[in-house]
Design an enzyme around this catalytic site. Sequence first.
Site, PDB file in Angstrom:
ATOM      1  N   GLU A  54     -15.691   4.904   3.893  1.00  0.00           N
ATOM      2  CA  GLU A  54     -14.313   5.135   3.473  1.00  0.00           C
ATOM      3  C   GLU A  54     -14.337   6.145   2.336  1.00  0.00           C
ATOM      4  O   GLU A  54     -15.357   6.295   1.658  1.00  0.00           O
ATOM      5  CB  GLU A  54     -13.679   3.820   2.994  1.00  0.00           C
ATOM      6  CG  GLU A  54     -13.522   2.812   4.112  1.00  0.00           C
ATOM      7  CD  GLU A  54     -12.823   1.524   3.685  1.00  0.00           C
ATOM      8  OE1 GLU A  54     -12.110   1.519   2.659  1.00  0.00           O
ATOM      9  OE2 GLU A  54     -12.997   0.526   4.382  1.00  0.00           O
ATOM     10  N   HIS A 111      -6.947   5.290   2.179  1.00  0.00           N
ATOM     11  CA  HIS A 111      -6.402   5.093   0.831  1.00  0.00           C
ATOM     12  C   HIS A 111      -6.553   6.324  -0.060  1.00  0.00           C
ATOM     13  O   HIS A 111      -6.267   6.260  -1.252  1.00  0.00           O
ATOM     14  CB  HIS A 111      -7.091   3.909   0.152  1.00  0.00           C
ATOM     15  CG  HIS A 111      -6.907   2.625   0.884  1.00  0.00           C
ATOM     16  ND1 HIS A 111      -5.789   1.833   0.742  1.00  0.00           N
ATOM     17  CD2 HIS A 111      -7.681   2.012   1.814  1.00  0.00           C
ATOM     18  CE1 HIS A 111      -5.898   0.780   1.530  1.00  0.00           C
ATOM     19  NE2 HIS A 111      -7.031   0.870   2.196  1.00  0.00           N
ATOM     20  N   LYS A 137      -0.183   3.785   4.645  1.00  0.00           N
ATOM     21  CA  LYS A 137      -0.328   3.686   3.199  1.00  0.00           C
ATOM     22  C   LYS A 137       0.521   4.756   2.521  1.00  0.00           C
ATOM     23  O   LYS A 137       1.726   4.625   2.509  1.00  0.00           O
ATOM     24  CB  LYS A 137      -1.808   3.744   2.825  1.00  0.00           C
ATOM     25  CG  LYS A 137      -2.475   2.381   2.985  1.00  0.00           C
ATOM     26  CD  LYS A 137      -3.242   2.199   4.244  1.00  0.00           C
ATOM     27  CE  LYS A 137      -3.705   0.762   4.426  1.00  0.00           C
ATOM     28  NZ  LYS A 137      -4.752   0.639   5.434  1.00  0.00           N
ATOM     29  N   ASN A 188       0.836  -1.199   0.000  1.00  0.00           N
ATOM     30  CA  ASN A 188       0.000   0.000   0.000  1.00  0.00           C
ATOM     31  C   ASN A 188       0.872   1.252   0.000  1.00  0.00           C
ATOM     32  O   ASN A 188       0.409   2.339   0.334  1.00  0.00           O
ATOM     33  CB  ASN A 188      -0.894   0.030   1.235  1.00  0.00           C
ATOM     34  CG  ASN A 188      -1.879  -1.126   1.242  1.00  0.00           C
ATOM     35  OD1 ASN A 188      -2.425  -1.476   0.202  1.00  0.00           O
ATOM     36  ND2 ASN A 188      -2.080  -1.730   2.386  1.00  0.00           N
ATOM     37  N   HIS A 232     -14.020  -1.061   6.121  1.00  0.00           N
ATOM     38  CA  HIS A 232     -12.899  -1.841   6.660  1.00  0.00           C
ATOM     39  C   HIS A 232     -13.278  -2.623   7.926  1.00  0.00           C
ATOM     40  O   HIS A 232     -14.122  -2.187   8.703  1.00  0.00           O
ATOM     41  CB  HIS A 232     -11.762  -0.862   6.995  1.00  0.00           C
ATOM     42  CG  HIS A 232     -10.465  -1.519   7.325  1.00  0.00           C
ATOM     43  ND1 HIS A 232     -10.014  -1.652   8.622  1.00  0.00           N
ATOM     44  CD2 HIS A 232      -9.502  -2.052   6.529  1.00  0.00           C
ATOM     45  CE1 HIS A 232      -8.826  -2.243   8.600  1.00  0.00           C
ATOM     46  NE2 HIS A 232      -8.492  -2.494   7.349  1.00  0.00           N
ATOM     47  N   ASP A 252     -13.178   7.586   6.663  1.00  0.00           N
ATOM     48  CA  ASP A 252     -11.881   6.922   6.833  1.00  0.00           C
ATOM     49  C   ASP A 252     -11.179   7.032   5.480  1.00  0.00           C
ATOM     50  O   ASP A 252     -11.559   6.361   4.522  1.00  0.00           O
ATOM     51  CB  ASP A 252     -12.115   5.460   7.232  1.00  0.00           C
ATOM     52  CG  ASP A 252     -10.817   4.652   7.306  1.00  0.00           C
ATOM     53  OD1 ASP A 252      -9.776   5.116   6.798  1.00  0.00           O
ATOM     54  OD2 ASP A 252     -10.860   3.524   7.856  1.00  0.00           O
ATOM     55  N   SER A 292     -10.832  -0.086  -0.083  1.00  0.00           N
ATOM     56  CA  SER A 292      -9.527  -0.722  -0.192  1.00  0.00           C
ATOM     57  C   SER A 292      -9.493  -1.919  -1.126  1.00  0.00           C
ATOM     58  O   SER A 292      -8.451  -2.231  -1.682  1.00  0.00           O
ATOM     59  CB  SER A 292      -9.038  -1.130   1.189  1.00  0.00           C
ATOM     60  OG  SER A 292     -10.025  -1.897   1.835  1.00  0.00           O
TER      61      SER A 292
HETATM   62  C1  LIG Z   1      -5.395  -0.031   6.517  1.00  0.00           C
HETATM   63  C2  LIG Z   1      -6.720   0.497   6.926  1.00  0.00           C
HETATM   64  C3  LIG Z   1      -7.023   0.723   8.263  1.00  0.00           C
HETATM   65  C4  LIG Z   1      -6.127   0.287   9.365  1.00  0.00           C
HETATM   66  O1  LIG Z   1      -5.031   1.104   9.466  1.00  0.00           O
HETATM   67  P1  LIG Z   1      -3.705   0.551  10.153  1.00  0.00           P
HETATM   68  O2  LIG Z   1      -2.947   1.778  10.422  1.00  0.00           O
HETATM   69  O3  LIG Z   1      -3.068  -0.365   9.170  1.00  0.00           O
HETATM   70  O4  LIG Z   1      -4.135  -0.151  11.399  1.00  0.00           O
HETATM   71  C5  LIG Z   1      -8.222   1.330   8.562  1.00  0.00           C
HETATM   72  N1  LIG Z   1      -9.103   1.665   7.593  1.00  0.00           N
HETATM   73  C6  LIG Z   1      -8.862   1.409   6.311  1.00  0.00           C
HETATM   74  C7  LIG Z   1      -9.867   1.791   5.282  1.00  0.00           C
HETATM   75  C8  LIG Z   1      -7.664   0.812   5.929  1.00  0.00           C
HETATM   76  O5  LIG Z   1      -7.433   0.536   4.660  1.00  0.00           O
END
Ligand SMILES: *Cc1c(COP(=O)(O)O)cnc(C)c1O
Length: 384
Positions: free
Chosen positions: A172, A204, A233, A46, A132, A201, A176
């Site tokens: 999101e 990405h 990421k 990522n 997620h 969130d 993802s």
């Molecule tokens: C990767 C991810 C997370 C978790 O984040 P980390 O820092 O890896 O724990 C949360 N939400 C989404 C949408 C993600 O892709």
Amino acid sequence: MFSRRIDAALEGRKTAALDRKITVLEGGNQPSFRFGDRCYTNFSSNDYMGLASSNELSKAWQEGINKYGAGSGASPLVTGFSTAHKRLEQTLCTWLGFERAILFSSGFSANQAVLFSLLEKQDLLVQDKLNHASLMEAGMLSPASMKRFKHNDVNHLNEVLSTEKQSLVVTEGVFSMDGDLAPLSEIAEVTSRRESWLMVDDAHGVGILGENGAGSCNEASIKPQILVVTFGKAFGLSGAAVLCSASLGDYLTQFARHHVYSTAIPPSQAHALTHAATMLQNQHWRRDKLMNLYDTYNAALFGIPGFVETKTPIKPFICGDVTKTMMLAESLKKAGNWVTAIRPPTVPKESGRIRITLTANHTKKQVTDLANSIIQFSEKNNKG
Ligand SMILES: *Cc1c(COP(=O)(O)O)cnc(C)c1O
């Protein structure tokens, strides 16, 4: 008792061909790496902007270590919070346009902290179906009632929102597993019309979309009440922040248990993260390079069954059943491309896929080679 349960669960995963394995890489995260006796191009990370393997960022982290030493030594409210943390918070606030940023050691814990500390029994939590695992799990464990709306379906969201209950809508910015964008401006409109709060969130999206990489919300010209950004990421490191108003920031500082009762990230890491944020804002060539690679990928694969066009570095190639997904993954690996097969329960049944991620460190040739391997597999397997 526990042993029997464990053995049965492991056996179940194996029989369904869904057991997962940890891959041990010899070097660090690089655009290509050695595994066993050969070299692979990494289409699984990522690290979209290529910062995880950037010398400039490593140097910034080293500089942080020289300045602040190794660990933070305590949780933020004790003595774990330094000027490096403060500067990171301020940088994020200015860049992303919020009053407050609260740091967490992972995105998983940031999501859990927000949902657990904010929601009460009488509240309604409304989530996109494809959110997620950290959000889904927090929602199920929270005292609030939870409803899910069909993926990116604003009409369904509107139906699901309650008139009696105080509601929090969570989506999101970029999904993802599909690399598609949430219709944020419509979601924000419905959410505010129904007097609910919106949490995005943007794990990405930040660093990739929007002006100066300010993310999905900037791209859609909206400002949610809560924005979660993660540092694993595009930032190329790890950790996360919740961006919000001053009063919600104060509230999380008091009540978010993952913040209060957890060791602060090392100050050197906060120092490096501030540098990463600056790189993401200023190094436009990384975004330009990615766009060029999207064009290469799209031009090569357009029209091939399973190809999906996206506006993000996440390129799902849909195979359907588990067997075909695993066969394509194997065949791509044979050709020197490291890709991840994504299977249920991570994605819905029969939507097994190869999740290909492009990064600013890939070359055009690497992407063309990958596309050619996919085409070869596709020609062979769609005939017979
Ligand atoms: C990767 C991810 C997370 C978790 O984040 P980390 O820092 O890896 O724990 C949360 N939400 C989404 C949408 C993600 O892709």
